[in-house]
Design a protein around this motif. Structure first.
Motif, PDB file in Angstrom:
ATOM      1  N   MET A 141      41.779  27.360  11.801  1.00  0.00           N
ATOM      2  CA  MET A 141      41.696  26.150  12.577  1.00  0.00           C
ATOM      3  C   MET A 141      40.884  26.425  13.839  1.00  0.00           C
ATOM      4  N   GLU A 142      40.023  25.506  14.172  1.00  0.00           N
ATOM      5  CA  GLU A 142      39.139  25.644  15.319  1.00  0.00           C
ATOM      6  C   GLU A 142      39.891  25.268  16.591  1.00  0.00           C
ATOM      7  N   ASN A 143      39.782  26.128  17.615  1.00  0.00           N
ATOM      8  CA  ASN A 143      40.438  25.760  18.859  1.00  0.00           C
ATOM      9  C   ASN A 143      39.515  24.881  19.694  1.00  0.00           C
ATOM     10  N   LYS A 144      40.043  24.328  20.780  1.00  0.00           N
ATOM     11  CA  LYS A 144      39.291  23.367  21.599  1.00  0.00           C
ATOM     12  C   LYS A 144      38.005  23.985  22.143  1.00  0.00           C
ATOM     13  N   GLU A 145      38.061  25.223  22.594  1.00  0.00           N
ATOM     14  CA  GLU A 145      36.881  25.878  23.154  1.00  0.00           C
ATOM     15  C   GLU A 145      35.795  26.041  22.095  1.00  0.00           C
ATOM     16  N   ASP A 146      36.184  26.428  20.873  1.00  0.00           N
ATOM     17  CA  ASP A 146      35.214  26.563  19.789  1.00  0.00           C
ATOM     18  C   ASP A 146      34.569  25.223  19.472  1.00  0.00           C
ATOM     19  N   ALA A 147      35.382  24.161  19.440  1.00  0.00           N
ATOM     20  CA  ALA A 147      34.854  22.832  19.150  1.00  0.00           C
ATOM     21  C   ALA A 147      33.871  22.390  20.223  1.00  0.00           C
ATOM     22  N   GLU A 148      34.142  22.719  21.469  1.00  0.00           N
ATOM     23  CA  GLU A 148      33.248  22.343  22.558  1.00  0.00           C
ATOM     24  C   GLU A 148      31.939  23.124  22.503  1.00  0.00           C
ATOM     25  N   ASN A 149      31.956  24.328  21.939  1.00  0.00           N
ATOM     26  CA  ASN A 149      30.764  25.157  21.849  1.00  0.00           C
ATOM     27  C   ASN A 149      30.041  25.004  20.522  1.00  0.00           C
ATOM     28  N   SER A 150      30.558  24.178  19.624  1.00  0.00           N
ATOM     29  CA  SER A 150      29.941  23.985  18.321  1.00  0.00           C
ATOM     30  C   SER A 150      28.603  23.268  18.461  1.00  0.00           C
ATOM     31  N   VAL A 151      27.680  23.642  17.610  1.00  0.00           N
ATOM     32  CA  VAL A 151      26.392  22.978  17.557  1.00  0.00           C
ATOM     33  C   VAL A 151      26.354  22.155  16.282  1.00  0.00           C
ATOM     34  N   THR A 152      25.941  20.926  16.397  1.00  0.00           N
ATOM     35  CA  THR A 152      25.835  20.057  15.237  1.00  0.00           C
ATOM     36  C   THR A 152      24.371  19.734  14.969  1.00  0.00           C
ATOM     37  N   TYR A 153      24.125  19.166  13.832  1.00  0.00           N
ATOM     38  CA  TYR A 153      22.775  18.751  13.469  1.00  0.00           C
ATOM     39  C   TYR A 153      22.228  17.774  14.515  1.00  0.00           C
ATOM     40  N   GLU A 154      23.066  16.865  14.976  1.00  0.00           N
ATOM     41  CA  GLU A 154      22.634  15.886  15.973  1.00  0.00           C
ATOM     42  C   GLU A 154      22.205  16.551  17.279  1.00  0.00           C
ATOM     43  N   ASP A 155      22.799  17.702  17.594  1.00  0.00           N
ATOM     44  CA  ASP A 155      22.441  18.422  18.815  1.00  0.00           C
ATOM     45  C   ASP A 155      21.021  18.974  18.775  1.00  0.00           C
ATOM     46  N   VAL A 156      20.530  19.295  17.604  1.00  0.00           N
ATOM     47  CA  VAL A 156      19.249  19.992  17.503  1.00  0.00           C
ATOM     48  C   VAL A 156      18.150  19.178  16.821  1.00  0.00           C
ATOM     49  N   HIS A 157      18.517  18.101  16.180  1.00  0.00           N
ATOM     50  CA  HIS A 157      17.550  17.308  15.423  1.00  0.00           C
ATOM     51  C   HIS A 157      16.735  16.416  16.357  1.00  0.00           C
ATOM     52  N   ILE A 158      15.438  16.380  16.111  1.00  0.00           N
ATOM     53  CA  ILE A 158      14.543  15.476  16.823  1.00  0.00           C
ATOM     54  C   ILE A 158      13.833  14.661  15.758  1.00  0.00           C
ATOM     55  N   ASP A 159      13.892  13.363  15.885  1.00  0.00           N
ATOM     56  CA  ASP A 159      13.238  12.490  14.923  1.00  0.00           C
ATOM     57  C   ASP A 159      12.128  11.742  15.659  1.00  0.00           C
ATOM     58  N   PHE A 160      10.903  12.198  15.449  1.00  0.00           N
ATOM     59  CA  PHE A 160       9.760  11.562  16.095  1.00  0.00           C
ATOM     60  C   PHE A 160       9.458  10.223  15.434  1.00  0.00           C
ATOM     61  N   ARG A 173      18.946  25.419   7.180  1.00  0.00           N
ATOM     62  CA  ARG A 173      19.457  26.599   6.459  1.00  0.00           C
ATOM     63  C   ARG A 173      20.607  27.257   7.214  1.00  0.00           C
ATOM     64  N   ASN A 174      20.460  27.395   8.522  1.00  0.00           N
ATOM     65  CA  ASN A 174      21.513  28.039   9.318  1.00  0.00           C
ATOM     66  C   ASN A 174      22.803  27.230   9.310  1.00  0.00           C
ATOM     67  N   LEU A 175      22.696  25.925   9.500  1.00  0.00           N
ATOM     68  CA  LEU A 175      23.895  25.094   9.496  1.00  0.00           C
ATOM     69  C   LEU A 175      24.543  25.079   8.119  1.00  0.00           C
ATOM     70  N   THR A 176      23.731  25.069   7.069  1.00  0.00           N
ATOM     71  CA  THR A 176      24.264  25.121   5.707  1.00  0.00           C
ATOM     72  C   THR A 176      25.003  26.433   5.471  1.00  0.00           C
ATOM     73  N   ALA A 177      24.431  27.529   5.948  1.00  0.00           N
ATOM     74  CA  ALA A 177      25.067  28.845   5.782  1.00  0.00           C
ATOM     75  C   ALA A 177      26.399  28.918   6.517  1.00  0.00           C
ATOM     76  N   LEU A 178      26.520  28.151   7.590  1.00  0.00           N
ATOM     77  CA  LEU A 178      27.774  28.120   8.348  1.00  0.00           C
ATOM     78  C   LEU A 178      28.781  27.141   7.761  1.00  0.00           C
ATOM     79  N   GLY A 179      28.384  26.461   6.675  1.00  0.00           N
ATOM     80  CA  GLY A 179      29.299  25.542   6.020  1.00  0.00           C
ATOM     81  C   GLY A 179      29.230  24.125   6.536  1.00  0.00           C
ATOM     82  N   TYR A 180      28.161  23.774   7.243  1.00  0.00           N
ATOM     83  CA  TYR A 180      28.021  22.411   7.771  1.00  0.00           C
ATOM     84  C   TYR A 180      27.996  21.422   6.622  1.00  0.00           C
TER      85      TYR A 180
END
Length: 71
Positions: free
Chosen positions: A1-20, A45-52
């Motif tokens: 189970m993810e703790n609050k600190e881990d959830a706050e430090n998580s990176v999501t696709y929305e955090d890194v995606h840029i749609d021009f 690939r990285n997010l998929t490898a992490l189970g996103y």
């Protein structure tokens, strides 16, 4: 189970995606377009490898739109 600190430090696709939008994409030079492709593919690939989970995202549609606009 993810703790609050881990959830706050998580990176999501929305955090890194840029749609021009097409007008922005046209302004990029070929090396910038190439870098964008490399970074987005690596991110995928990285997010998929992490189970996103991609079930809420239509990544395939994004890729098709990118190809349609010469991305």
């Amino acid at each position: 189970m993810e703790n609050k600190e881990d959830a706050e430090n998580s990176v999501t696709y929305e955090d890194v995606h840029i749609d021009f939008i097409e007008d922005e994409w046209i302004l990029l030079n070929p090396s910038q377009k190439s870098l964008y492709k490399v970074v987005i593919l690596e991110t995928y690939r990285n997010l998929t490898a992490l189970g996103y989970s991609w079930k809420d995202h239509n990544f395939e549609e994004h890729c098709q739109n990118a190809r349609k606009h010469g991305r």
